[in-house]
Design an enzyme around this catalytic site. Structure first.
Site, PDB file in Angstrom:
ATOM      1  N   ASP A  57       0.818  -1.214   0.000  1.00 58.14           N
ATOM      2  CA  ASP A  57       0.000   0.000   0.000  1.00 58.14           C
ATOM      3  C   ASP A  57       0.852   1.264   0.000  1.00 58.14           C
ATOM      4  OD1 ASP A  57      -2.075  -1.777   0.268  1.00 58.14           O
ATOM      5  OD2 ASP A  57      -2.944  -0.844   2.061  1.00 58.14           O
ATOM      6  N   HIS A 202       3.714  -2.171   3.174  1.00 59.93           N
ATOM      7  CA  HIS A 202       3.651  -0.813   2.621  1.00 59.93           C
ATOM      8  C   HIS A 202       4.952  -0.514   1.883  1.00 59.93           C
ATOM      9  CE1 HIS A 202       0.661  -0.783   5.855  1.00 59.93           C
ATOM     10  NE2 HIS A 202       0.060   0.195   5.203  1.00 59.93           N
TER      11      HIS A 202
END
Length: 244
Positions: A57, A202
């Site tokens: 992400d 992430h």
């Protein structure tokens, strides 16, 4: 009840209704069981096949996304990137590389603001889709809400627009954004992995050097256990395969 108090209560109820309808931080009424049954949200799949989906992400980031792509290429592993539109606009070369190397590109809004309205979200989804299409000729089919926050109204809207909403396995949130240490990130994944998991990392939003270091060992260890790394869409196809 006096007229004055009746007016106050009415205004309060109107305010609550407006808040729930416009602020997407309000929680959903329908639970995970409902959304898994309808197929509108996926957290993981139930399978005996040794497959997992790596997801990233908040990118792309010029430094960390590039390093992650190098590791994935080295190990012939596929992943799904939930990209932020305004960052994709600044790093179109990384988006094109993700696409050309067989990874899946998904929508994670344009600005990554956790507080928004439904109309603003719909606009950001289109902005990000149009941008990714302009770079790759491909339009994302997956969407992950910012911080995993959603309402029933949001899900209804994005599903109607053709998106599959994707979360992650609850036991596979690496919390790498907290920089907990390389060993903790590795341990979280390797000690809890199960076939069909969707693993959350992430590649943007801060210093992701720990994620990069942990990723290499995680892939190596899971490949020793005969795990295969697939995109989220590939994982969903496995879920939807008819039983023999």
């Amino acid at each position: 009840m006096t007229k004055r108090y009746s007016i106050i209560i009415t205004l309060f109820l109107v305010g609550i209704t407006f808040y729930l309808g416009s602020n997407l931080r309000a929680s959903a009424v329908k639970d995970r069981y409902h959304y898994e049954n309808t197929g509108e949200i996926v957290w993981e799949i139930n399978t005996k096949e040794k497959v997992v989906a790596l997801t990233f992400d908040d990118g792309p980031h010029p430094k960390y996304t590039a390093k992650i792509l190098e590791i994935l290429e080295k190990h012939n592993a596929k992943a799904t990137f939930f990209v932020v539109g305004e960052l994709a606009e600044k790093n179109p070369d990384l988006i094109l590389r993700q696409y050309n190397e067989g990874h899946e590109i998904a929508n994670h809004t344009y600005t990554h603001h956790p507080k928004t309205t439904l109309s603003k979200l719909e606009l950001e989804l289109k902005q990000t889709d149009d941008l990714i299409f302009s770079i790759t000729g491909y339009r994302p089919e997956l969407f992950r809400p910012v911080e995993g926050q959603y309402t029933d109204q949001m899900i209804q809207s994005v599903v109607k627009k053709g998106y599959q909403v994707v979360m992650w396995s609850w036991h596979q949130d690496t919390e790498d954004w907290k920089s907990p240490g390389v060993h903790r990130i590795e341990k979280k994944v390797l000690n809890n992995v199960e076939p069909g998991n969707i693993i959350l990392f992430h590649d943007g939003g801060g210093n992701r050097s720990q994620t990069v270091k942990a990723l290499e060992k995680i892939i190596e260890e899971l490949q020793k256990q005969d795990y295969v790394f697939v995109t989220v869409s590939e994982l969903i196809k496995i879920k939807n395969k008819p039983e023999k």
